[in-house]
Write an enzyme that holds these catalytic residues in place. Structure first.
Site, short mmCIF file in Angstrom:
data_model
loop_
_atom_site.label_atom_id
_atom_site.label_comp_id
_atom_site.label_asym_id
_atom_site.label_seq_id
_atom_site.Cartn_x
_atom_site.Cartn_y
_atom_site.Cartn_z
N THR A 30 37.30 39.52 50.89
CA THR A 30 38.27 39.24 49.83
C THR A 30 39.52 40.12 49.97
O THR A 30 40.65 39.62 49.99
CB THR A 30 37.62 39.53 48.44
OG1 THR A 30 36.42 38.75 48.34
CG2 THR A 30 38.57 39.20 47.31
N TYR A 71 24.82 48.85 54.08
CA TYR A 71 25.70 48.53 52.97
C TYR A 71 25.67 49.59 51.88
O TYR A 71 24.62 50.01 51.44
CB TYR A 71 25.32 47.18 52.33
CG TYR A 71 26.31 46.78 51.27
CD1 TYR A 71 27.54 46.23 51.62
CD2 TYR A 71 26.06 47.03 49.92
CE1 TYR A 71 28.49 45.91 50.66
CE2 TYR A 71 27.00 46.71 48.95
CZ TYR A 71 28.21 46.15 49.33
OH TYR A 71 29.15 45.83 48.38
N ALA A 128 47.42 38.60 39.67
CA ALA A 128 48.35 38.98 38.60
C ALA A 128 47.74 38.83 37.22
O ALA A 128 48.40 39.10 36.22
CB ALA A 128 49.63 38.14 38.70
N1 LIG Z 1 42.63 50.83 39.39
C1 LIG Z 1 42.63 51.82 40.31
O1 LIG Z 1 42.37 53.00 40.00
C2 LIG Z 1 42.94 51.51 41.75
C3 LIG Z 1 42.94 52.57 42.67
C4 LIG Z 1 43.23 52.30 44.00
C5 LIG Z 1 43.50 51.00 44.39
N2 LIG Z 1 43.48 49.98 43.48
C6 LIG Z 1 43.77 48.61 43.95
O2 LIG Z 1 44.72 48.01 43.10
C7 LIG Z 1 44.59 46.59 43.15
C8 LIG Z 1 44.61 46.02 41.76
O3 LIG Z 1 43.48 46.48 41.07
P1 LIG Z 1 43.40 46.73 39.49
O4 LIG Z 1 43.00 48.13 39.32
O5 LIG Z 1 44.61 46.23 38.82
O6 LIG Z 1 42.09 45.85 39.16
P2 LIG Z 1 41.79 44.64 38.20
O7 LIG Z 1 42.32 44.90 36.84
O8 LIG Z 1 40.34 44.39 38.36
O9 LIG Z 1 42.62 43.44 38.85
C9 LIG Z 1 42.22 42.85 40.06
C10 LIG Z 1 42.85 41.48 40.18
O10 LIG Z 1 42.38 40.91 41.43
C11 LIG Z 1 41.95 39.60 41.17
N3 LIG Z 1 40.96 39.13 42.12
C12 LIG Z 1 39.73 39.62 42.36
N4 LIG Z 1 39.09 38.86 43.26
C13 LIG Z 1 39.92 37.85 43.59
C14 LIG Z 1 39.83 36.73 44.43
N5 LIG Z 1 38.71 36.46 45.12
N6 LIG Z 1 40.88 35.90 44.54
C15 LIG Z 1 42.00 36.12 43.83
N7 LIG Z 1 42.16 37.16 42.98
C16 LIG Z 1 41.12 38.00 42.86
C17 LIG Z 1 41.38 39.64 39.77
O11 LIG Z 1 41.30 38.33 39.27
P3 LIG Z 1 40.23 37.91 38.14
O12 LIG Z 1 40.86 38.31 36.86
O13 LIG Z 1 40.10 36.43 38.36
O14 LIG Z 1 38.97 38.65 38.44
C18 LIG Z 1 42.43 40.52 39.07
O15 LIG Z 1 43.53 39.74 38.68
C19 LIG Z 1 43.30 46.31 43.93
O16 LIG Z 1 43.62 45.93 45.24
C20 LIG Z 1 42.59 47.67 43.92
O17 LIG Z 1 41.75 47.83 45.03
C21 LIG Z 1 43.22 50.20 42.16
#
Ligand SMILES: NC(=O)c1ccc[n+]([C@@H]2O[C@H](COP(=O)([O-])OP(=O)(O)OC[C@H]3O[C@@H](n4cnc5c(N)ncnc54)[C@H](OP(=O)(O)O)[C@@H]3O)[C@@H](O)[C@H]2O)c1
Length: 300
Positions: A130, A181, A29
């Site tokens: 993760t 990978y 969050a």
């Molecule tokens: N943005 C897009 O276009 C998009 C598209 C498809 C799917 N998604 C999905 O949407 C979700 C949210 O992504 P977002 O775009 O909002 O990205 P974001 O701004 O990078 O936010 C990701 C969040 O996940 C947290 N996180 C990462 N690794 C973690 C860990 N090991 N333990 C606990 N928390 C962790 C981060 O915490 P920190 O701040 O500590 O790093 C951050 O709060 C993800 O699952 C992503 O795959 C996003």
């Protein structure tokens, strides 16, 4: 009633419902669509728990959000959770179950994308470990608290990039077998795992608990942080065509709250609608295989 779609915001996706007295956990969050999902659930009255790896960042953000919301909004609390480390996930689950609190909404939102090759402390490929194994251990561990709520929803944020995942490579990653990978290949595998997890989970849930996975759209967030210069270019140019963060959080809020989803547990959503997942994403045999391998992986 307005028709929800790709341009709907998270507040619109709430459809005027009250969540007063409900408890919601949102992983990740502290950034992006997770922050907006948490904000909107609290706006509707839910007491929202930030499950985050930086408690300090979580507390600062929670205070800012609380100050921006009306007095009718729910509360925010912050709990430490590193989904990459199963010891952290197990500690979170134990603390929660010991507290005896019920959970009405669990939003598995946290994620990493296209990271350099790496492994979790338990030795799993970093993105699968993760994005998938961490959320698997969290969700299955918290099931007694979800059941306690009577009616509860589990929302897992996947991605349309699950279509770039590969079932065989995912199966190998769950067994720590070597794979070819690629940063986006592993991301796709982790997101395919999210979709398959929800399919298999839906068959195992106690009465009253439902689960959904979803694609939030393409949104300018910090998710591209591992991509270096190409991430910056992607954000600047792509930003012109992407969803806003309030639009990106809409399908998560819809999945967590929409009455019209009742009875559709296991479904994959996008733009606040049920849509088709990939061929492998609906493969029931693969979903069972991935479930069993993840159960074993979760013992690590
Ligand atoms: N943005 C897009 O276009 C998009 C598209 C498809 C799917 N998604 C999905 O949407 C979700 C949210 O992504 P977002 O775009 O909002 O990205 P974001 O701004 O990078 O936010 C990701 C969040 O996940 C947290 N996180 C990462 N690794 C973690 C860990 N090991 N333990 C606990 N928390 C962790 C981060 O915490 P920190 O701040 O500590 O790093 C951050 O709060 C993800 O699952 C992503 O795959 C996003």
């Amino acid at each position: 009633m307005t028709t929800l779609g790709s341009k709907s915001t998270a507040e619109q996706a709430l459809q005027g419902q009250s969540l007063a007295g409900k408890t919601a956990i949102v992983t990740g969050a502290t950034s992006g669509i997770g922050t907006e999902t948490a904000r909107v659930l609290a706006l509707a009255g839910a007491n929202v728990v930030f499950a985050v790896r930086s408690v300090k960042a979580g507390e600062e953000l929670a205070a800012q959000l609380k100050a921006s919301l009306p007095a009718t909004a729910g509360t925010f609390t912050v709990e430490a959770l590193d989904l990459g480390d199963l010891n952290s996930v197990r500690a979170f689950v134990k603390k929660w179950l010991d507290s005896g609190r019920a959970i009405h909404l669990l939003v598995n939102n946290a994620g990493i994308m296209a990271t350099p090759q790496g492994t979790t402390p338990q030795g799993f490929e970093l993105q699968v470990g993760t994005n998938h194994i961490g959320h698997f251990v969290l969700t299955t561990g918290l099931l007694p608290a979800l059941e306690k709520a009577g009616e509860a929803r589990i929302v897992t944020v996947s991605s349309d990039l699950h279509k770039r995942g590969n079932g065989q490579r995912l199966v190998s990653a769950l067994q720590k077998l070597p794979t070819d990978y690629s940063p986006f290949g592993a991301y796709g595998d982790s997101k395919l795992a999210n979709v398959l997890f929800v399919k298999a989970l839906a068959k195992r849930l106690p009465k009253g608990v439902e689960a959904f996975s979803l694609h939030p759209g393409v949104i300018k967030t910090n998710l591209t942080r591992s991509m270096g210069l190409s991430g910056t270019i992607f954000r600047v140019i792509g930003g012109l065509f992407m969803k806003s963060i309030p639009q990106g959080a809409a399908t998560s809020v819809f999945a967590a709250t929409a009455p019209e989803l009742k009875g559709k547990s296991g479904a994959y959503l996008a733009d606040c609608h049920v849509v088709d997942a990939s061929k492998e994403g609906v493969d029931a045999e693969l979903a069972e295989k991935v479930w069993k391998l993840t159960e074993t992986a979760a013992q690590a």
